[in-house]
Design an enzyme around this catalytic site. Sequence first.
Site, mmCIF file in Angstrom:
data_model
loop_
_atom_site.group_PDB
_atom_site.id
_atom_site.type_symbol
_atom_site.label_atom_id
_atom_site.label_comp_id
_atom_site.label_asym_id
_atom_site.label_seq_id
_atom_site.Cartn_x
_atom_site.Cartn_y
_atom_site.Cartn_z
ATOM 1 N N ASP A 284 -0.873 -0.671 0.747
ATOM 2 C CA ASP A 284 -1.146 0.649 0.755
ATOM 3 C C ASP A 284 -0.143 1.195 -0.259
ATOM 4 O O ASP A 284 0.565 0.783 -0.924
ATOM 5 C CB ASP A 284 -0.994 1.578 2.148
HETATM 6 C C1 BGC Z 1 -3.843 5.856 2.493
HETATM 7 C C2 BGC Z 1 -5.050 4.947 2.332
HETATM 8 C C3 BGC Z 1 -5.344 5.257 1.016
HETATM 9 C C4 BGC Z 1 -4.449 5.223 -0.036
HETATM 10 C C5 BGC Z 1 -4.969 5.409 -1.441
HETATM 11 C C6 BGC Z 1 -2.800 5.799 1.406
HETATM 12 O O1 BGC Z 1 -1.771 6.771 1.346
HETATM 13 O O2 BGC Z 1 -2.708 5.475 3.687
HETATM 14 O O3 BGC Z 1 -5.633 4.826 3.260
HETATM 15 O O4 BGC Z 1 -6.479 4.206 0.641
HETATM 16 O O5 BGC Z 1 -3.602 6.269 0.090
HETATM 17 O O6 BGC Z 1 -5.555 6.703 -1.675
#
Ligand code: BGC
Length: 759
Positions: A284
């Site tokens: 993530d």
């Molecule tokens: C979130 C994800 C997301 C990623 C990219 C993160 O903060 O937890 O779900 O896909 O950002 O935007």
Amino acid sequence: MRQIILLALATTLLLACSQEEKGSEMDGFVDDLMSQMTIEEKIGQLNLITPGGGIPTGSAVSTDVEAKIIEGKVGGIFGVTGPEKVRQAQTLAVERSRLKIPMLFGSDVIHGYKTVFPIPLGLSASWDMAMIEKTARVAAEEATADGLNWNFSPMVDISRDARWGRVAEGGGEDPYLGSQIARAMVRGYQGDDLTAANTMMATVKHFALYGAPEGGRDYNTVDMSRIRMFNDYFPPFLAAIEEGAGSIMTSFNDVDGVPASANKWLLTDILRDRWDFDGFVVSDYTSVNEMVDHGLGDLQAVSALALKAGLDMDMVGEGFLTTLKNSLDEGTVSEEAINKACRRILQAKYQLGLFDDPYRYIDDSRPENRILTEANRSFARDVAARSAVLLKNANQTLPLGRHTRIALVGPLANNKNNMLGTWAVSGDPQMSVPLLEGLQKSLGTNARIQYAKGANISDDPAFAEKVNVFGTRIDIDERSPELMLREALTMANSSDVIVAVVGEASEMSGESSSRSDITLPENQKKLVRALAQTGKPLVLVIMSGRPLALEEENELADALLLTWHAGIEAGNGIADVLLGVYNPSGKLTMTFPRNVGQTPIYYNQRVTGRPNPGDEFQKFRSNYLDVPNSPLFAFGYGLSYTSFEYSDVVIDETSIQPDGQLKASVKVTNTGDFEGEEVVQLYIRDVIRSLTPPVKELKAFEKINLKPGESKEVTFTLNVDDLAFYHQDLRLAAESGDFKVFIGPNSDTDNSTDFRLEE
Ligand code: BGC
């Protein structure tokens, strides 16, 4: 008959052979490519960057993007959309980098792209898998038309805690329903041909247990038994993998004390060895770097840990890019580990057809023809209507008559900024339809609507500032709360019915939007109380991204319609429900507590040694002094404008042999005046077993449509797999003995009969 079987066998064999051939073609291609790559170029493939077009949710954004692409230091990119920009970026990779390796173009397309559908929790309330699959299909059509080929969706995190803001992004609390939704979304995004220009690779997230943070606080510690992980939190991931999901995203939290992004047990022992997942794993947003704060070491140490645990791609933080070579030189990571990760990413690109044509997803004519089409919008309207849940409808207050004088009030009645809901990065709030507009259009010249805002979403400027990070969601009116209220009351007094649209701003749920109080903000409560006092019939339309504690509102209002954040066509879809053009059929997929103190609350809780099935307090039983155990609204609950009657449950056998099956049926009759749909739900209870059983577990459901007076027999087939559960040694097996099967309109049903599973 024999011929047919032989033919089927031959086809299966051929298919297997051609898949094998494809597999070996891909392996050959990737082997050849990797043989030309330097170690730096291999590490480059593990790097995912964003120039900042999306939402920067972590502490870093990427720099020197162009130079890095040319130097072969980027495997994928997100936050870049539109044929022109995607082409420009892809050109840098395939024309100016040494080996011309195309990039993945990712994005968070969570509930629709520009045609924004209701939030995923709302979609799940439709219990309509074909419809959910189609929302993902439409999302993929639109997103790929804008050049994207990789989606950071579906989020399949089970959650039983309404305080956690990201419940909005998931399919609710139930592992079985969550698994069906996971499958439907993967099918919708990926179709049956990943190389097609209108399909995209799905990412199942967040692996794992992200939906169970302590205290409901986002990113917080998770600590959970393995039987709970396997029985309740893992099933949707496994289902998505079985459906062929191409990638998986790790979660921010730790699991058993090890952050998910460096958790070898999760990423290798479970994902690879147990589940045979052969796609790639992405972290993530800066979750690798965050392991420094987790206390696991410096950036080089945590990056090495993550790679060795089985992480393939590093989102934004560049820990892999900047430290893996050193770790390799120092012998703390192996070249083999880097090769493995690089291979998986190249394979994903191969599967998407990017080596054949890196511009496959780029076509200047597509955005105009594919995005926000009339057909997509009209589908979104239907979806908004089908995701709404009717929680109360005393005296048949709804549907509204077309000549009724309506006082439409509330801070969300005419508020474009809050229709789309959380995580709708590609949507344009200004293109959305609020309820005022929806009702006016639907009623046309019949419309007799007076509108007043009545209250702010919140009167608290400090709270508003926290919610307004991506634009104004809470707009505090220049007029005083008293003045706004007076205006609303005047209108209410000269109307036949009040429709008050209250609830949460879209960013009151979603990422980093946990709440410790899940009631309506106090100033909205005041509005509801004052409206109720007028004595006029009061309909509350509730927009929210999570279950709210609505005990007081349930008492005060005549009707409650929960619409979630219903997307770009919110106002039209909700108007269809209010006016009876669509008879609501949604059912809750998360339990609605009476108050926040009951959370976590979920229907499939395990039995205790001191159960208290009734709502009366009993000393030395498992209950509260100040609130009953039962929720305000149970999982699976939702009303219709018509009524349905269920017959007793009938089974064709009183026992199942281990290799046999049993059919359980009910007759459902529409006993009201409207045509309507009903979600018929089957639950089981394992009466005696070696691990404390859940009170009930959903095992099947079917959505049916009935005309007034019509009956349908609904039959479900149960077999031993439906009765199996994970034991302490993580073996999946059923235990012989007594079971109950329930079939009814929600998880509260006691319409049941008994059967046995034989040894
Ligand atoms: C979130 C994800 C997301 C990623 C990219 C993160 O903060 O937890 O779900 O896909 O950002 O935007």
